[in-house]
Design a protein around this motif. Structure first.
Motif, PDB file in Angstrom:
ATOM      1  N   GLN B   7       5.609   8.284  47.037  1.00 54.38           N
ATOM      2  CA  GLN B   7       4.699   8.017  45.933  1.00 54.38           C
ATOM      3  C   GLN B   7       3.951   6.699  46.162  1.00 54.38           C
ATOM      4  O   GLN B   7       2.766   6.584  45.863  1.00 54.38           O
ATOM      5  N   VAL B   8       4.664   5.737  46.696  1.00 57.50           N
ATOM      6  CA  VAL B   8       4.046   4.466  47.050  1.00 57.50           C
ATOM      7  C   VAL B   8       2.967   4.687  48.106  1.00 57.50           C
ATOM      8  O   VAL B   8       1.861   4.153  48.014  1.00 57.50           O
ATOM      9  N   LYS B   9       3.303   5.500  49.079  1.00 57.28           N
ATOM     10  CA  LYS B   9       2.340   5.797  50.138  1.00 57.28           C
ATOM     11  C   LYS B   9       1.112   6.480  49.580  1.00 57.28           C
ATOM     12  O   LYS B   9      -0.019   6.127  49.917  1.00 57.28           O
ATOM     13  N   ALA B  10       1.335   7.468  48.732  1.00 59.44           N
ATOM     14  CA  ALA B  10       0.215   8.209  48.150  1.00 59.44           C
ATOM     15  C   ALA B  10      -0.694   7.265  47.374  1.00 59.44           C
ATOM     16  O   ALA B  10      -1.917   7.313  47.491  1.00 59.44           O
ATOM     17  N   PHE B  12      -1.060   4.133  47.819  1.00 62.64           N
ATOM     18  CA  PHE B  12      -1.749   3.290  48.790  1.00 62.64           C
ATOM     19  C   PHE B  12      -2.994   3.992  49.320  1.00 62.64           C
ATOM     20  O   PHE B  12      -4.089   3.426  49.329  1.00 62.64           O
ATOM     21  N   PHE B  13      -2.839   5.236  49.744  1.00 60.77           N
ATOM     22  CA  PHE B  13      -3.988   5.964  50.277  1.00 60.77           C
ATOM     23  C   PHE B  13      -5.035   6.218  49.212  1.00 60.77           C
ATOM     24  O   PHE B  13      -6.229   6.182  49.481  1.00 60.77           O
ATOM     25  N   ARG B  14      -4.570   6.464  48.000  1.00 59.53           N
ATOM     26  CA  ARG B  14      -5.541   6.706  46.940  1.00 59.53           C
ATOM     27  C   ARG B  14      -6.392   5.457  46.697  1.00 59.53           C
ATOM     28  O   ARG B  14      -7.566   5.547  46.357  1.00 59.53           O
ATOM     29  N   LEU B  16      -7.428   3.521  48.915  1.00 64.65           N
ATOM     30  CA  LEU B  16      -8.481   3.522  49.932  1.00 64.65           C
ATOM     31  C   LEU B  16      -9.505   4.624  49.691  1.00 64.65           C
ATOM     32  O   LEU B  16     -10.574   4.628  50.283  1.00 64.65           O
ATOM     33  N   GLY B  17      -9.182   5.545  48.802  1.00 62.50           N
ATOM     34  CA  GLY B  17      -9.991   6.736  48.626  1.00 62.50           C
ATOM     35  C   GLY B  17     -11.166   6.593  47.700  1.00 62.50           C
ATOM     36  O   GLY B  17     -11.317   7.373  46.759  1.00 62.50           O
ATOM     37  N   HIS B  18     -11.993   5.604  47.941  1.00 63.44           N
ATOM     38  CA  HIS B  18     -13.189   5.416  47.129  1.00 63.44           C
ATOM     39  C   HIS B  18     -14.255   4.764  47.997  1.00 63.44           C
ATOM     40  O   HIS B  18     -13.978   3.771  48.659  1.00 63.44           O
ATOM     41  N   ALA B  59      -3.598  -3.860  44.229  1.00 63.62           N
ATOM     42  CA  ALA B  59      -2.870  -3.163  45.295  1.00 63.62           C
ATOM     43  C   ALA B  59      -2.406  -4.141  46.362  1.00 63.62           C
ATOM     44  O   ALA B  59      -1.697  -3.770  47.299  1.00 63.62           O
TER      45      ALA B  59
END
Lengths: 113, 113
Positions: B7-10, B12-14, B16-18, B59
DNA sequence: TTAGCACCTGATGTTTTCTTCAAGTGACGA
DNA sequence: TCGTCACTTGAAGAAAACATCAGGTGCTAA
């Protein structure tokens, strides 16, 4: 029609930005998995898993092949393994606080502190 | 209280997702930037930029320092540079279709094709 | 102390993404 | 052909993320 590069990148990262999808990719990074195998490892409903697999398929990150009555998924882009590893390193760096430490050290080189 | 790792990883990627956040990070990967400099490069409103910077700050990906009447942002985790580079490689791999090619090659090693 | 620049924050309406449910497909054995 | 297993798809309500606007903070200089 052609999207700006940073938008493609953002979309890519957003695809990774979901707990189930991350787990799927990490399991596939180890070895190919059939859907029912993934289902054993990830605590979501079967139809939800299918949805998440569809997202990854559309993004071109995984591919499926049918055999022996089951559908097996494969990591379509081997480099994703490296990406996941690097991400783990970043998070480790963050957690150990070395990020801040390194930044402080670097600053102390050109500040008078 | 402790969140599962995936969940932490997700998350993190989210982060970056913008599109704007990716651009910010790539600009900061080159060198530190003041907010108004970022604003020149990225076509969003000032308040929106601030919001996105706040997301990155929360973050722990960037840090700010005030000087000479302006606020300058720094990449808090140097390793993010590597991550962005690896991501570019993955996308390149995907676009050139080498992903599929490599997968086929790899398969041909242990299949009889 | 007032003005102005650089930036941040909170609230709000809108869009996007997620989860779930119900129905559907496709291969295979009885 | 019928049923079943393994999986996918579509629809719809709930939740999260976004962009924008209005207002606010903090520093600097007049």
């Amino acid at each position: 029609m052609t999207q700006p590069l940073y938008q493609v990148k953002a979309e890519f990262f957003r695809t990774l930005g979901h707990p189930a999808r991350i787990r799927i990719l990490e399991l596939l990074a180890e070895r190919d998995h059939a859907v029912h195998e993934l289902l054993e490892q990830i605590e979501i409903e079967q139809s939800n898993l299918s949805q998440q697999l569809a997202v990854l398929r559309r993004a071109g990150l995984v591919s499926q092949q049918r055999a022996a009555g089951e559908v097996t998924y494969t990591l379509a882009l081997p480099l994703v393994r490296d990406l996941l590893r690097t991400a783990r390193e970043v998070l480790l760096d963050q957690v150990t606080g070395q990020g801040a430490l390194q930044a402080a050290l670097r600053d102390s080189l050109h500040e008078s502190a």
